[in-house]
Design a protein around this motif. Structure first.
Motif, PDB file in Angstrom:
ATOM      1  N   SER A  45       0.828  -1.207   0.000  1.00 37.10           N
ATOM      2  CA  SER A  45       0.000   0.000   0.000  1.00 37.10           C
ATOM      3  C   SER A  45       0.862   1.257   0.000  1.00 37.10           C
ATOM      4  N   THR A  46       0.369   2.278  -0.674  1.00 44.57           N
ATOM      5  CA  THR A  46       1.074   3.569  -0.678  1.00 44.57           C
ATOM      6  C   THR A  46       0.611   4.460   0.464  1.00 44.57           C
ATOM      7  N   ALA A  47      -0.392   3.995   1.209  1.00 44.42           N
ATOM      8  CA  ALA A  47      -0.870   4.790   2.343  1.00 44.42           C
ATOM      9  C   ALA A  47       0.206   4.850   3.419  1.00 44.42           C
ATOM     10  N   SER A  48       0.337   6.001   4.065  1.00 42.44           N
ATOM     11  CA  SER A  48       1.339   6.185   5.110  1.00 42.44           C
ATOM     12  C   SER A  48       0.629   6.423   6.432  1.00 42.44           C
ATOM     13  N   ILE A  49       0.717   5.431   7.345  1.00 44.75           N
ATOM     14  CA  ILE A  49       0.107   5.542   8.662  1.00 44.75           C
ATOM     15  C   ILE A  49       1.095   5.007   9.683  1.00 44.75           C
ATOM     16  N   ASN A  50       0.719   5.050  10.967  1.00 45.52           N
ATOM     17  CA  ASN A  50       1.588   4.519  12.015  1.00 45.52           C
ATOM     18  C   ASN A  50       1.381   3.013  12.101  1.00 45.52           C
ATOM     19  N   GLY A  51       1.947   2.297  11.139  1.00 45.88           N
ATOM     20  CA  GLY A  51       1.721   0.870  10.977  1.00 45.88           C
ATOM     21  C   GLY A  51       1.409   0.597   9.519  1.00 45.88           C
ATOM     22  N   PHE A  52       0.622  -0.415   9.258  1.00 42.77           N
ATOM     23  CA  PHE A  52       0.271  -0.758   7.888  1.00 42.77           C
ATOM     24  C   PHE A  52      -1.236  -0.902   7.761  1.00 42.77           C
ATOM     25  N   PRO A  53      -1.801  -0.503   6.606  1.00 46.43           N
ATOM     26  CA  PRO A  53      -3.234  -0.723   6.384  1.00 46.43           C
ATOM     27  C   PRO A  53      -3.530  -2.210   6.211  1.00 46.43           C
ATOM     28  N   CYS A  54      -4.798  -2.571   6.300  1.00 47.47           N
ATOM     29  CA  CYS A  54      -5.195  -3.969   6.217  1.00 47.47           C
ATOM     30  C   CYS A  54      -5.418  -4.398   4.770  1.00 47.47           C
ATOM     31  N   LYS A  55      -5.065  -5.638   4.490  1.00 40.15           N
ATOM     32  CA  LYS A  55      -5.479  -6.250   3.239  1.00 40.15           C
ATOM     33  C   LYS A  55      -7.006  -6.386   3.250  1.00 40.15           C
ATOM     34  N   PRO A  56      -7.642  -6.324   2.085  1.00 39.18           N
ATOM     35  CA  PRO A  56      -9.080  -6.630   2.054  1.00 39.18           C
ATOM     36  C   PRO A  56      -9.313  -8.027   2.622  1.00 39.18           C
ATOM     37  N   GLN A  57     -10.313  -8.173   3.459  1.00 37.21           N
ATOM     38  CA  GLN A  57     -10.539  -9.453   4.115  1.00 37.21           C
ATOM     39  C   GLN A  57     -10.798 -10.567   3.106  1.00 37.21           C
TER      40      GLN A  57
END
Length: 224
Positions: A45-57
């Protein structure tokens, strides 16, 4: 003069203490608590957060929750004679948001997991094979250490500089665990002498009370 009785001030004191407790409590936590059953990391993912975004379930499967990276001995052919095989969120995305991770650490005879610290986690570990000298240094410059054998466990408080050295006759093996999905590791020598851009020589020379030529000699061991 009117005096205030304890019962009349107790509620306000109690509520003040409770508010301070609730405000300060997150400061002592490690990774944030999960808000769902799981959140397998989407490392692409190209999103930048404190951790990682979730894969689609819909794309999650059983293999996301199992990791075989610790089944093979690590290659200790390096100047330190030790190698860490990480089982963190980067190699095991199923750990995302769960606040845990582990490492396998292999040691050649005489091998050293050099002085380092983990800024985001405390560490516990158990010796599986061989004999390890495990030590850490407090912020007050007090050194604690012990030689451990198979089945013996150690703990390193968060952020403190520590090391493990194989002091037995053969190979050694340990497994370590962290209360973070990605504890981070600041390895003292390469961090200071192999940084890019380089830390100025005069800073290192003054900090370690050595001359400039020795700084260059040490840097040559760690610079890419």
């Amino acid at each position: 003069m009117e005096t205030t009785t304890l019962p009349s001030i107790f509620p306000s004191v109690f509520y003040t203490i409770m508010v301070l407790f609730l405000v300060l409590l997150p400061c002592h936590a490690s990774d944030p608590d999960p808000l769902q059953d799981f959140c397998v990391a989407d490392l692409q993912s190209t999103a930048s957060i404190n951790g990682f975004p979730c894969k689609p379930q819909s794309t999650v499967n059983s293999s996301d929750f199992f990791f075989s990276g610790f089944t093979k001995e690590g290659n200790t052919s390096n100047p330190f004679g030790a190698i860490v095989t990480p089982g963190n969120v980067l190699s095991f995305p199923g750990l995302n948001t769960l606040g845990i991770s582990m490492n396998r650490v292999d040691f050649a005879p005489g091998g050293l997991n050099p002085p380092h610290s983990h800024p985001r986690a405390s560490e516990s570990g158990v010796v599986i094979q061989g004999k390890l000298l495990v030590g850490f240094i407090t912020t007050g410059n007090v050194f604690y250490s012990k030689v451990l054998g198979p089945g013996e466990m150690f703990v390193i408080p968060r952020g403190l500089v520590h090391f493990q050295k194989n002091v037995g006759e053969g190979k050694a093996l340990a497994f370590t665990a962290f209360n973070s999905q990605l504890s981070g590791a600041v390895v003292a020598a390469p961090n200071l002498f192999g940084a890019t851009p380089a830390v100025p020589n005069n800073v290192l020379a003054q900090a370690f009370q050595i001359d400039d030529s020795l700084v260059n000699q040490i840097k040559s061991k760690f610079m890419p």
